[in-house]
Design an enzyme around this catalytic site. Structure first.
Site, PDB file in Angstrom:
ATOM      1  N   ASP A 115     -14.442  28.680  13.164  1.00 25.04           N
ATOM      2  CA  ASP A 115     -13.386  29.283  13.833  1.00 25.04           C
ATOM      3  C   ASP A 115     -12.525  29.843  12.503  1.00 25.04           C
ATOM      4  OD1 ASP A 115     -12.835  26.430  13.387  1.00 25.04           O
ATOM      5  OD2 ASP A 115     -10.747  26.644  14.326  1.00 25.04           O
ATOM      6  N   GLU A 168     -11.353  23.749  13.840  1.00 25.06           N
ATOM      7  CA  GLU A 168     -10.621  23.146  12.741  1.00 25.06           C
ATOM      8  C   GLU A 168      -9.145  23.585  12.528  1.00 25.06           C
ATOM      9  OE1 GLU A 168      -9.138  21.884   9.003  1.00 25.06           O
ATOM     10  OE2 GLU A 168      -9.509  24.001   9.867  1.00 25.06           O
TER      11      GLU A 168
HETATM   12 ZN   LIG Z   1     -10.740  25.866   6.897  1.00 26.07          ZN
END
Ligand SMILES: [Zn+2]
Length: 378
Positions: free
Chosen positions: A69, A134
Site C-alpha cells: 500500500d 502498513e
Molecule cells: Zn513504508
C-alpha cells in the site's frame, strides 16, 4: 537488458494501491513467486490483503517483509508527472510508492527469484510477507498474520524489512529498532459562560494551553542510546464555538509521543494524567498505542547485511532507530532478529516521490547476497 527490478517496480507503481486497497499488487507478485515454486497463502482480514509466500519447510526461516500500500498522492497538479504512471527522468524513477516501498518490494522479489534459481535446496526457508495496511491503522495487517503463524508454530528467525532506511546514499543507514509510538486524544472540560464574566466560567482553552506548555517544555529523557530522546508533539487542537463573546465548555487536542525504552506506555500515561491532576485540569484522555519501542540484538542477519553492503556498496551501514513506526514492531516481539534496509527516504510521502534507478538493482543484489549468506547450504 532492461532491469527486472526496475520493470517490476514500474508495474507496481501503475497499481494505485492506496491503503488498504491492494489494487492487485499482491496477486501480481504471487503469480511470479508461484513460478519460483513458493507456496502462496493469501490472507485477507477485513478489507486488508496480506500475502505469505514460503519456499522450504525447514528452519531457520528468513522473512523478507514489506507492504504494497501507499499513502495518497495529494494534489495531482503538484506532481511533475502523474503519481501512478511510472516516469523516468535522469537517474530517477518517479511515482507514488517508488521509495516507500514498491522499489524495495520489487528488489526483494527479484532477489528471491534469482536465489531460488541458483539454490533450489536452501539450508532453511525463504519467505516473503506483504501487507496492504502498513500506512494505515495496521490492525488487519502483519499483526494478524503473525497471530496466525504463531498459532501454527511457524516461527521466524530473521526478518529483513525493505523499508527506505537510507539517508544520503543507498546503504548508509540500517534500522535496528524503532521508537515506541503512543497517541492521546484529550478532552478538557470547562464551564461555558459569557466572556465578560470569566469568574462565572472556567476556560478549558486556557487549561489546555497550560497543559501543553508544561508537557512540551519537559525533558522526558536524555535518550537511551541508540534511541534519540523521547518527544511530545501536538498534532491537532480544537476549542471554541465561533462566537467571540463565549468561553467554550470544552477544548480538545490530539498528541503523540515517540519514545525511547526509558519510557513505556504506562509511564507516559501516568506522567500525563498526574500532570493534569497537579494543574487542576478536569479531563478525559483516550489512549492508542501503536507500538512499544523495540531493539534487535545484532546476530547473523545484521552480520550478513553488513558484509553484503560492504562488498556490494562499499559502505558500512550505521545502525539507527529513527523514523516512524514500521511493521517490524510486530515481528520483533516474537524473538526474531529484525533489521530494516532499503532505498533513500528523502522523498517518501512527498510530491514527486522517487527512487534511484541504479539503486534498485544494487539493493536487489544486496538482498540476494544476504539470503545467500544465511541460507546457502554448507
Ligand atoms: Zn513504508
Amino acid at each position: 537488458m532492461k532491469s527486472q527490478t526496475l520493470d517490476l517496480t514500474c508495474k507496481l507503481i501503475k497499481k494505485a494501491s492506496i491503503t488498504p486497497d491492494d489494487a492487485g499488487c499482491q496477486s501480481l507478485l504471487a503469480a511470479r513467486l508461484r513460478l519460483s515454486r513458493f507456496r502462496i497463502e493469501q490472507m485477507r482480514f477485513g478489507s486488508v490483503d496480506n500475502l505469505w509466500a514460503r519456499y522450504g519447510d525447514e528452519g531457520p526461516v528468513l522473512v523478507m517483509l514489506g507492504h504494497t500500500d501507499v499513502v495518497p498522492p495529494g494534489p495531482l497538479d503538484a506532481w511533475s508527472s502523474p503519481p501512478f504512471e511510472p516516469n523516468i527522468r535522469g537517474d530517477w524513477l518517479y511515482g507514488r510508492g517508488a521509495a516507500d516501498m514498491k522499489g524495495g518490494v520489487a528488489a526483494m522479489v527479484t532477489a528471491c527469484e534469482r536465489f531460488i534459481k541458483k539454490c533450489p535446496r536452501p539450508a532453511g526457508s525463504l519467505a516473503l510477507l506483504l501487507t496492504s495496511d502498513e500506512e494505515g491503522p495496521a490492525i488487519h495487517g502483519i499483526r494478524e498474520v503473525i497471530r496466525v503463524l504463531q498459532e501454527r508454530n511457524e516461527s521466524i528467525d530473521w526478518c529483513l524489512v525493505g523499508e527506505p532506511s537510507s539517508r544520503d546514499r543507498l546503504g548508509d543507514v540500517m534500522r535496528i529498532g524503532r521508537r515506541g509510538s503512543l497517541s492521546g486524544h484529550i478532552t478538557v472540560q470547562g464551564i461555558q459562560g459569557h466572556i465578560a464574566y470569566p469568574h462565572l466560567a472556567r476556560n478549558p482553552v486556557h487549561d489546555l494551553a497550560r497543559l501543553i506548555g508544561e508537557l512540551s517544555a519537559r525533558t522526558w529523557d536524555e535518550g537511551h542510546p541508540p534511541f534519540p530522546p523521547t518527544s511530545f508533539q501536538v498534532s491537532n487542537i480544537k476549542g471554541g464555538t465561533g462566537a467571540e463573546n463565549l468561553i467554550p465548555g470544552q477544548a480538545d487536542a490530539h498528541f503523540n509521543f515517540r519514545y525511547s525504552p526509558a519510557h513505556s506506555r504506562d509511564s507516559l500515561v501516568e506522567a500525563v494524567e498526574s500532570t493534569c491532576l497537579d494543574l487542576g485540569i478536569e479531563s478525559k484522555i483516550e489512549w492508542r498505542l501503536s507500538g512499544e519501542p523495540f531493539i534487535s540484538q545484532p546476530g547473523a542477519l545484521t552480520r550478513a547485511l553488513r558484509e553484503a553492503a560492504s562488498s556490494i556498496l562499499g559502505i558500512d551501514p550505521k545502525g539507527d532507530t529513527g523514523g516512524g513506526t514500521s511493521d517490524g514492531r510486530f515481528i520483533a516481539p516474537t524473538g526474531a532478529e529484525v533489521v530494516e534496509f532499503g532505498p533513500i527516504n528523502a522523498s517518501i510521502h512527498q510530491i514527486d516521490e522517487r527512487v534511484g534507478i541504479e539503486d534498485l538493482d544494487r539493493l536487489s543484489e544486496v538482498y540476494e547476497s544476504v539470503i545467500e549468506r544465511l541460507l546457502w547450504p554448507r
